[in-house]
Design a protein around this motif. Sequence first.
Motif, PDB file in Angstrom:
ATOM      1  N   GLN A   1     -30.068  64.661 -91.631  1.00  0.00           N
ATOM      2  CA  GLN A   1     -29.805  66.103 -91.632  1.00  0.00           C
ATOM      3  C   GLN A   1     -29.397  66.602 -90.247  1.00  0.00           C
ATOM      4  O   GLN A   1     -28.523  67.459 -90.106  1.00  0.00           O
ATOM      5  CB  GLN A   1     -31.051  66.871 -92.112  1.00  0.00           C
ATOM      6  N   ILE A   2     -30.028  66.079 -89.195  1.00  0.00           N
ATOM      7  CA  ILE A   2     -29.682  66.500 -87.841  1.00  0.00           C
ATOM      8  C   ILE A   2     -28.302  65.980 -87.469  1.00  0.00           C
ATOM      9  O   ILE A   2     -27.536  66.649 -86.771  1.00  0.00           O
ATOM     10  CB  ILE A   2     -30.730  66.007 -86.834  1.00  0.00           C
ATOM     11  N   GLY A   3     -27.949  64.782 -87.952  1.00  0.00           N
ATOM     12  CA  GLY A   3     -26.644  64.199 -87.657  1.00  0.00           C
ATOM     13  C   GLY A   3     -26.629  63.332 -86.410  1.00  0.00           C
ATOM     14  O   GLY A   3     -25.598  63.219 -85.741  1.00  0.00           O
ATOM     15  N   TRP A   4     -27.794  62.711 -86.091  1.00  0.00           N
ATOM     16  CA  TRP A   4     -27.844  61.865 -84.890  1.00  0.00           C
ATOM     17  C   TRP A   4     -26.883  60.688 -85.006  1.00  0.00           C
ATOM     18  O   TRP A   4     -26.821  60.020 -86.025  1.00  0.00           O
ATOM     19  CB  TRP A   4     -29.260  61.318 -84.684  1.00  0.00           C
ATOM     20  N   ARG A   5     -26.150  60.424 -83.928  1.00  0.00           N
ATOM     21  CA  ARG A   5     -25.346  59.204 -83.819  1.00  0.00           C
ATOM     22  C   ARG A   5     -26.146  58.134 -83.081  1.00  0.00           C
ATOM     23  O   ARG A   5     -27.201  58.412 -82.509  1.00  0.00           O
ATOM     24  CB  ARG A   5     -24.042  59.482 -83.073  1.00  0.00           C
TER      25      ARG A   5
END
Length: 797
Positions: A275-279
Amino acid sequence: MVALSMVLGFLLALSRGERALDTKTQSPGKATEWGDPRLALLGSCQPAPSCKQCILSHPSCAWCKQLNFTASGEAEERRCARREELLARGCPTEELEEPRGRREVLEDRSFSQGTGGGQGTVQLAPQRVRVTLRPGEAQRLRVRFLRAEGYPVDLYYLMDLSYSMKDDLEHVRQLGHDLLLRLQEVTHSVRIGFGSFVDKTVLPFVSTVPSKLRHPCPTRLEPCQPPFSFHHVLPLTSEAKVFEREVGLQNVSGNLDLPEGGFDALLQAAVCQEQIGWRNVSRLLVFTSDDVFHTAGDGKLGGIFRPSDGRCHLDSNGLYSRSAEFDYPSVGQVAQALSAANIQPIFAVTSATLPVYQELSKLIPKSTVGELSENSSNVLQLIMDAYNSLSSTVTLKHVTPLPGVNISYTSQCGGPEKEGEAGDQGQCDNVRINQTVDFWVTLQSTHCFEKPQFLKFRALGFSEELTVELVTLCDCNCSDAQPQAPHCSDGQGRLQCGVCSCAPGRRGRLCECSEAEMASPDLESGCRAPNGTGPLCSGKGRCQCGHCRCSGQSSGRLCECDDASCERHEGLLCGGFGRCQCGVCQCWGNHTGRACECSGAVDSCASPGGDQCSGHGDCRCNRCHCHRGYYGALCDQCLGCETHCERHRDCAECMAFGTGPLAINCSLACAHVNMTLALTPVLVDGWCRERTVDNQPFFFLVEEAGGSVRLRVRPEEKGADYTQAIVLGCVGGIVAVGLGLVLAYRVSVEIYDRREFSRFEKEQQQLSWKQDNNPLYQSAITTTINPHYQGNVRPAP
């Protein structure tokens, strides 16, 4: 302040508790413990009945596989010994079984800067290694790290939106564009996201009055949003305008108590990675707040008893939907979640709460704390300073510990001369871009594992990992085993590692007799002394097939020799400088003595003049044994002898001052002496202090070399005679003090008299006034004036 003190005390206690838990030894599920490593490493190699038990008993043990290596009556356990001892007893090198650990690099890609999005970047090398460990033996592994330029960054801004942060929100709304510009100066790819938190929406944390739940701010006219625990507002994006638009739509909220629900927000931001979209790049989380935080156990105040499950619970609107069901997470849960997600938190907090977050930062790896101004005006510079500090600090650490394996680190940050100390992690500070640093990882296994185990190492804050495959050596390479070997009495046993394992019903070192034959009393005669008395095998073994099989370190036909009964020196058999054979020490090198305690060296007996023991003793065992009357470590002192100061005092006096007993024939009596006058030497130990014939002190230093004597003489400087000045000063001081006391007394008396006289005069004035003006003091007699009376003339009758 009370809440702040409680939180600080809790964090310190928790820190001590977690460190105590880390030091406990855990037993692995599928590992076979081979013994307490401390006891094994402190001991030495002892005999063992098999090759496997031998190599597991101590890292220094080796096993000799040579046939007939043990003499008649010797126990097969004596095949297990130190390598040097086995070679000295005649075991060929090729027959030694001494497994040693080794390292094998499976993947080692070269360093690479990668693309703009971080793809293909290689900063950690090697990437995959297989390490074979023998229990108790350490293996060192070199790990290299090169800091790449422009490594991508994901930054998530997590903000406290309680009412006290109202003025801070205005600055954060303008932050997106400036933050992206600053970060793009140091990295090719950067994305930012936003989330906010307040507190759990239950009493006593938040007012549950319906009107307060809709509008918790004190003033009804100002914009305010309902309270919430954690709200994920914006996934990570590279669009600054999107960030500013979404943050611009946010409003402050409100709660009742001072601590905030920041731990709920931290945990959800770490575990809700999708959900946060961490790479898979450098992950930064900026946490801003002006107060302390709730932690595990505080939820019970609101009737919440279920511990935090550490899972993601964000609904479609990005809200933490199960906040009222789970308690706040603990410090350990938050630290573990951030570390597992490889997130580096930056705590930007106000000065009042700075000490609390500094203690918290000590428990969270790769975190930093900065002081936030009251309105968050310095947040941009604070983030950049924290980013530079975190990115220039390289910390190598294993991701999860492996029970049964001890791991230590040594950091080599700037060359051999700056090698760091060993610890539970490797760290280098102030690492520049394109600079390579080395870490040495020491691995030591205390257990045997049935199958390979895997360890992962990571440079904290970076996505790359080193995978180490651990394999333990817990058995000997006895692949030459022969069933029904001719050596074992023509096939009566199995030969493995030089030892016969007899078939059922057979006994003996070479399986040479059966169990029925062993019951014959005639065979026991071969295990007794010629006179037929005494215990079997001297009580140090057992009789098998008419031959003694000795136990322990015993040997000989009747086990009459004991290779562990030699004398000891400083607790070591044969002093550690020899081998015990049949109760007698066979010393190595230049050592002698019954316990090899004497060394052939003579360096400890050498005197400064070059003679051994100053010519007054004999050097034995590298120690001086003094002749009668002499003593000291070098036999340089004796009872009744003159000291070197006394021997040279007269020469020093006559040559320096022309006085003393040798003043007449000084040049002849002191011809072997060279004298120099030292006016201002630095006096150290060894200087002699004597007095001349006229009782004047002087100092001299004696230097003897090759039969000649050199004296350095220094007369004591005569100081001025201050006796008369001191006496006069003392008398003058006494007189002055006396006069001062008398003068003080007279002044005090004068002041007192003047004060009394003044009071007397004042009373006199008051008395005069009373007599003149008080009618009580006036006379009661009145006089009637005769108008016809004129002077003294009486009127005529």
